[in-house]
Write a protein that holds these residues in place. Structure first.
Motif, short mmCIF file in Angstrom:
data_model
loop_
_atom_site.label_atom_id
_atom_site.label_comp_id
_atom_site.label_asym_id
_atom_site.label_seq_id
_atom_site.Cartn_x
_atom_site.Cartn_y
_atom_site.Cartn_z
N GLU A 253 -10.36 -0.47 -5.03
CA GLU A 253 -9.01 -0.13 -4.54
C GLU A 253 -8.87 1.38 -4.37
OE1 GLU A 253 -6.44 -3.79 -6.46
OE2 GLU A 253 -6.74 -1.97 -7.61
N ASN A 254 -9.51 2.13 -5.26
CA ASN A 254 -9.42 3.59 -5.16
C ASN A 254 -10.19 4.12 -3.97
OD1 ASN A 254 -7.94 5.30 -7.34
ND2 ASN A 254 -8.63 3.43 -8.36
N TYR A 257 -8.49 2.98 -0.54
CA TYR A 257 -7.04 3.24 -0.68
C TYR A 257 -6.30 3.12 0.65
CZ TYR A 257 -2.82 5.63 -2.21
OH TYR A 257 -1.52 5.93 -2.50
N ARG A 258 -6.98 3.53 1.75
CA ARG A 258 -6.34 3.49 3.07
C ARG A 258 -5.88 2.07 3.44
NH1 ARG A 258 -9.84 4.07 8.42
NH2 ARG A 258 -10.19 1.90 7.84
N LEU A 260 -5.10 -0.40 1.28
CA LEU A 260 -4.54 -1.08 0.12
C LEU A 260 -3.51 -2.13 0.52
CD1 LEU A 260 -5.31 -0.64 -2.77
CD2 LEU A 260 -3.38 0.90 -3.06
N ARG A 312 -13.86 8.02 -1.11
CA ARG A 312 -12.60 7.62 -0.49
C ARG A 312 -12.43 8.31 0.87
NH1 ARG A 312 -7.79 7.79 -4.32
NH2 ARG A 312 -8.03 10.03 -4.22
N GLN A 316 -12.16 6.54 4.49
CA GLN A 316 -11.01 6.77 5.39
C GLN A 316 -11.47 7.11 6.80
OE1 GLN A 316 -7.90 9.25 3.83
NE2 GLN A 316 -7.05 9.61 5.85
#
Ligand SMILES: Nc1ncnc2c1ncn2[C@@H]1O[C@H](COP(=O)(O)OP(=O)(O)OP(=O)(O)O)[C@@H](O)[C@H]1O
Length: 400
Positions: A253-254, A257-258, A260, A312, A316
């Motif tokens: 999830e971290n 994150y984009r 989520l 992350r 992204q």
């Protein structure tokens, strides 16, 4: 539509021409009132969240000082102010379309009535309907005060231009950036160095449109960022911040994150983790990619957090990356892994890095010194000879 109206009835057209600017003025006034109310509502919510951010982490101290009641009433005061401002905003937002429609209907009825009484002899029913339809279609676009013509960018090469940018935080504060110009070509890595408070972070905040410049413009792929939808801009411009923001939740999830709110692409998560040298340690965690990393990633070491933040950014997949280099100390092995991850990140992106380590600065294609609002390009050689001068910002050691 205007021509059509003149052909149908010049007298009524003249009357309408006088009425339309009046309607525009009323609409502009309502829009301005709404803007003011919105600003006030933003301020009250900012004050409330500022208060909560301050007080909640200090709960232990509040309790130990027997100050719960006092804090409770401070919270209620702020929450009440926020509630009433937001209710006012909602009411105004709901009311504006009604007022505008009422004005339109009123004007149309007035015109119908006037034309029936005065011009009955030479203005038949069908011409009347035609005239009113033309008038409606002409006036309609005036109503679109809240529509935005901002564009959505699909693919971005990563060309960034700062053109004559000046900025200060408030009317009374000094200029942080003064008529600054910079062209960053796609795929280039630019390192910003300079004294603390020189404006490096501010410059990157302008690119993310967290603030707007006082004057000048910023172009992404030759498109003024003002004309790009905020959501689209921030999809194409990613941020790896110095304070490494990680959340309580799984590793996946971290990293993803984009997505989520939609579906995280696990293959892409693993690819990002491998590129960021994070896959190895993630697989050793109790539940691998599903391991909960605790509040702010508390179960991870400093270097692991940094690599997760880089993963992350890779996930992204923004064309432009702003990197505020972390200054926390790492052991040499961890430092090497992070450096490798940063190098890979720089390969495929336009990177603006606020650099603190000499090694990172030397990895950049160009180096800029930001001082007293001015930007000055400096060569690696002059940097190395002058390094004593910047030693408070630059270090071979991991810690500044
Ligand atoms: N939110 C803010 N409101 C008012 N002034 C601010 C704000 N943020 C920064 N400043 C001021 O703007 C100037 C530039 O700050 P900025 O954070 O851009 O510097 P910096 O070069 O990134 O510094 P550092 O290397 O210490 O992070 C400083 O004088 C700072 O006090």
């Amino acid at each position: 539509m205007a021509t059509q109206m003149v052909l149908l009835n010049p007298v009524l057209t003249l009357i309408s021409a006088l009425v339309i600017p009046c309607i525009s003025l009323v609409i502009a006034h309502l829009g301005e009132t709404l803007r003011q109310i919105s600003n006030e509502a933003h301020l009250t919510v900012a004050k409330l969240s500022e208060y909560l951010n301050e007080v909640l982490p200090s709960m232990l101290f509040v309790k130990a000082s027997n100050a719960e009641l006092c804090e409770c009433s401070r919270f209620q005061r702020l929450a009440h102010a926020d509630l009433s401002k937001n209710l006012r905003k909602k009411r105004m937002k709901a009311l504006i379309p009604q007022i505008v429609q009422a004005i339109y209907v009123g004007v149309l009825l007035l015109l119908c009535f006037g034309s029936l009484v005065l011009l009955r002899s030479f203005f038949d029913g069908s011409r009347m309907v035609s005239f009113l339809t033309s008038l409606f279609l002409l006036v309609e676009p005036i109503q679109v005060i809240e529509k935005s013509d901002a564009v959505e960018l699909d693919a971005v090469k990563g060309d960034v231009k700062f053109c004559d940018i000046s900025f200060k935080y408030s009317d009374t504060s000094p200029l942080v950036l003064n008529k600054l110009n910079l062209h960053v070509k796609p795929g280039e890595t630019i390192a910003f160095i300079g004294p603390s408070g020189g404006g490096k972070t501010t410059l990157t905040k302008l690119l993310l449109r967290l603030y707007d410049p006082l004057c000048g413009s910023i172009l992404l792929d030759n498109c003024d960022i003002h004309k790009i939808q905020l959501k689209s801009l921030r999809r194409h411009v990613g941020l790896v911040s110095q304070d490494i923001t990680l959340f309580s939740g799984s590793v996946a999830e971290n990293i993803g994150y984009r997505d989520l709110m939609s579906k995280i692409d696990m293959d892409w998560v693993e690819h990002a983790a491998r590129t960021a040298n994070a896959d190895g340690f993630i697989r050793k965690l109790s539940d691998g990619y599903e391991t909960n990393i605790g509040p702010r990633g508390s179960i991870l070491s400093g270097g692991q957090k940094q690599r997760l933040a880089i993963a992350r950014a890779i996930y992204q997949n923004s064309s432009v990356l702003i990197m505020d280099e972390a200054t926390s100390a790492l052991d040499s092995k961890s430092e090497k892994l992070v450096r490798q991850a940063v190098e890979r990140l720089m390969e495929n992106h336009t990177v603006l890095v606020i650099a603190h380590r000499l090694e990172t600065i030397l990895m950049a294609d160009r180096i800029f010194l930001l001082e007293n609002g001015d930007l000055e390009e400096i060569t690696q050689t002059s940097l190395l000879t002058k390094s004593g001068q910047y030693s408070s910002q630059i270090s071979n050691e991991p810690v500044i």
